[in-house]
Design an enzyme around this catalytic site. Structure first.
Site, PDB file in Angstrom:
ATOM      1  N   ASN A   9      62.597 -59.597 -45.442  1.00 52.18           N
ATOM      2  CA  ASN A   9      63.860 -60.122 -44.947  1.00 52.18           C
ATOM      3  C   ASN A   9      63.529 -61.294 -44.023  1.00 52.18           C
ATOM      4  OD1 ASN A   9      66.346 -60.613 -43.823  1.00 52.18           O
ATOM      5  ND2 ASN A   9      66.524 -58.656 -42.741  1.00 52.18           N
ATOM      6  N   TRP A  10      63.665 -62.490 -44.566  1.00 52.72           N
ATOM      7  CA  TRP A  10      63.282 -63.678 -43.777  1.00 52.72           C
ATOM      8  C   TRP A  10      64.317 -64.003 -42.694  1.00 52.72           C
ATOM      9  CZ3 TRP A  10      61.318 -67.846 -47.872  1.00 52.72           C
ATOM     10  CH2 TRP A  10      60.057 -67.447 -48.334  1.00 52.72           C
ATOM     11  N   HIS A 100      73.260 -54.691 -42.281  1.00 47.93           N
ATOM     12  CA  HIS A 100      72.180 -54.846 -41.295  1.00 47.93           C
ATOM     13  C   HIS A 100      72.767 -54.824 -39.881  1.00 47.93           C
ATOM     14  CE1 HIS A 100      68.727 -56.383 -39.145  1.00 47.93           C
ATOM     15  NE2 HIS A 100      67.989 -56.169 -40.224  1.00 47.93           N
ATOM     16  N   GLU A 158      66.859 -48.102 -40.533  1.00 45.84           N
ATOM     17  CA  GLU A 158      66.287 -48.988 -39.518  1.00 45.84           C
ATOM     18  C   GLU A 158      66.818 -48.593 -38.140  1.00 45.84           C
ATOM     19  OE1 GLU A 158      65.034 -52.926 -41.441  1.00 45.84           O
ATOM     20  OE2 GLU A 158      67.131 -53.140 -40.923  1.00 45.84           O
ATOM     21  N   GLY A 164      62.576 -55.594 -34.597  1.00 47.48           N
ATOM     22  CA  GLY A 164      62.073 -56.758 -33.865  1.00 47.48           C
ATOM     23  C   GLY A 164      61.460 -56.450 -32.513  1.00 47.48           C
ATOM     24  N   GLY A 217      60.073 -59.710 -39.208  1.00 48.35           N
ATOM     25  CA  GLY A 217      59.152 -60.664 -38.593  1.00 48.35           C
ATOM     26  C   GLY A 217      57.819 -60.818 -39.321  1.00 48.35           C
TER      27      GLY A 217
HETATM   28  P1  PGA Z   1      61.441 -56.405 -38.051  1.00 48.01           P
HETATM   29  O1  PGA Z   1      62.871 -56.464 -38.753  1.00 48.01           O
HETATM   30  O2  PGA Z   1      60.435 -56.033 -39.116  1.00 48.01           O
HETATM   31  O3  PGA Z   1      61.221 -57.766 -37.492  1.00 48.01           O
HETATM   32  O4  PGA Z   1      61.505 -55.330 -36.995  1.00 48.01           O
HETATM   33  C1  PGA Z   1      63.242 -55.518 -39.726  1.00 48.01           C
HETATM   34  C2  PGA Z   1      64.654 -55.794 -40.165  1.00 48.01           C
HETATM   35  O5  PGA Z   1      65.485 -56.186 -39.340  1.00 48.01           O
HETATM   36  O6  PGA Z   1      64.992 -55.651 -41.349  1.00 48.01           O
END
Ligand code: PGA
Length: 232
Positions: A9-10, A100, A158, A164, A217
């Site tokens: 997921n960019w 999300h 998640e 993040g 990330g």
């Molecule tokens: P992250 O994001 O790997 O940067 O924690 C995951 C996401 O939000 O899908």
């Protein structure tokens, strides 16, 4: 051997030139390391502006990747300024990230909106990657969306604290949550997302109920993303 989904997921990152460089670097490393993808599906989710070039390069470089969108309009074709609809997305992607937490927080998307978006993926035969931070969200959304097809659905669990932050959930805790989700959804692939790196990926994918990961990330660097794929 179970099938693993490794999804990049960019988010709102990369210009066209940066995306081209990512694809070239990914290709070079992929070829030199001869990575086995027999049980892995790799899906890249770029911004809409990047799709055309990303398709061009992935075709020319013969990359074994599929594409997903990060969003879909809750409305169909028509007078909805600024939106990208399911019919348009179907031309460039097979998957769509929906629900999300960044969309819930920054764009005030609620369950009603998410349900409309799920209905659009169903109309255009796109596979939704439905993100949840609490398992209870699934039953709520299922009770609202008559069109949710379990045979065409991926769930990404998640937890909010892990996105993040550099602090992932523990694989044991994620596994327990996946087990519960699978009691309700049976064969639907369930992924873990939140601070996944090449160092911690295996801890998650070795769990019997975790079918892959949604990577934010760490997917922005092609070398690191390939390491994630390799170590999964
Ligand atoms: P992250 O994001 O790997 O940067 O924690 C995951 C996401 O939000 O899908």
């Amino acid at each position: 051997m179970k099938k693993l989904f490794i999804i990049a997921n960019w988010k709102s990152n990369k210009t066209i030139i940066e995306a081209e460089k990512w694809l070239h670097d990914f290709h070079d490393k992929f070829v030199s390391e001869n990575i086995d993808l027999s049980n892995k599906e790799i899906i890249i989710c770029p911004s809409f502006t990047l799709f055309e070039r990303a398709h061009y390069y992935s075709k020319n470089l013969n990359l074994p990747i599929k594409f997903g969108a990060q969003n879909i309009s809750p409305y169909d074709v028509g007078a909805y300024t600024g939106e990208v609809n399911g019919k348009q997305i179907k031309e460039v992607a097979d998957y769509v990230i929906i629900g999300h937490s960044e969309r819930r927080d920054n764009f005030l998307e609620n369950d009603e909106m998410i349900t409309k978006k799920l209905d659009m993926t169903n109309r255009y035969n796109l596979c939704p990657i439905l993100c949840i931070s609490e398992p209870a969200q699934i039953s709520k959304i299922r009770s609202q969306s008559q069109n949710l097809k379990l045979q065409n659905l991926i769930i990404a669990y998640e937890p909010l604290f892990a996105i993040g932050s550099g602090t992932p959930d523990t694989p044991e805790n994620a596994e327990k949550i996946m087990q519960n989700i699978k009691k309700e959804l049976r064969d639907v692939p369930v992924l873990y997302g939140g601070s996944v790196t090449s160092e911690n990926i295996k801890g998650f994918t070795k769990m019997s109920n975790i079918d892959g990961t949604l990577v934010g990330g760490a997917s922005l660097d092609p070398q690191e993303f390939l390491k994630i794929i390799k170590n999964a």
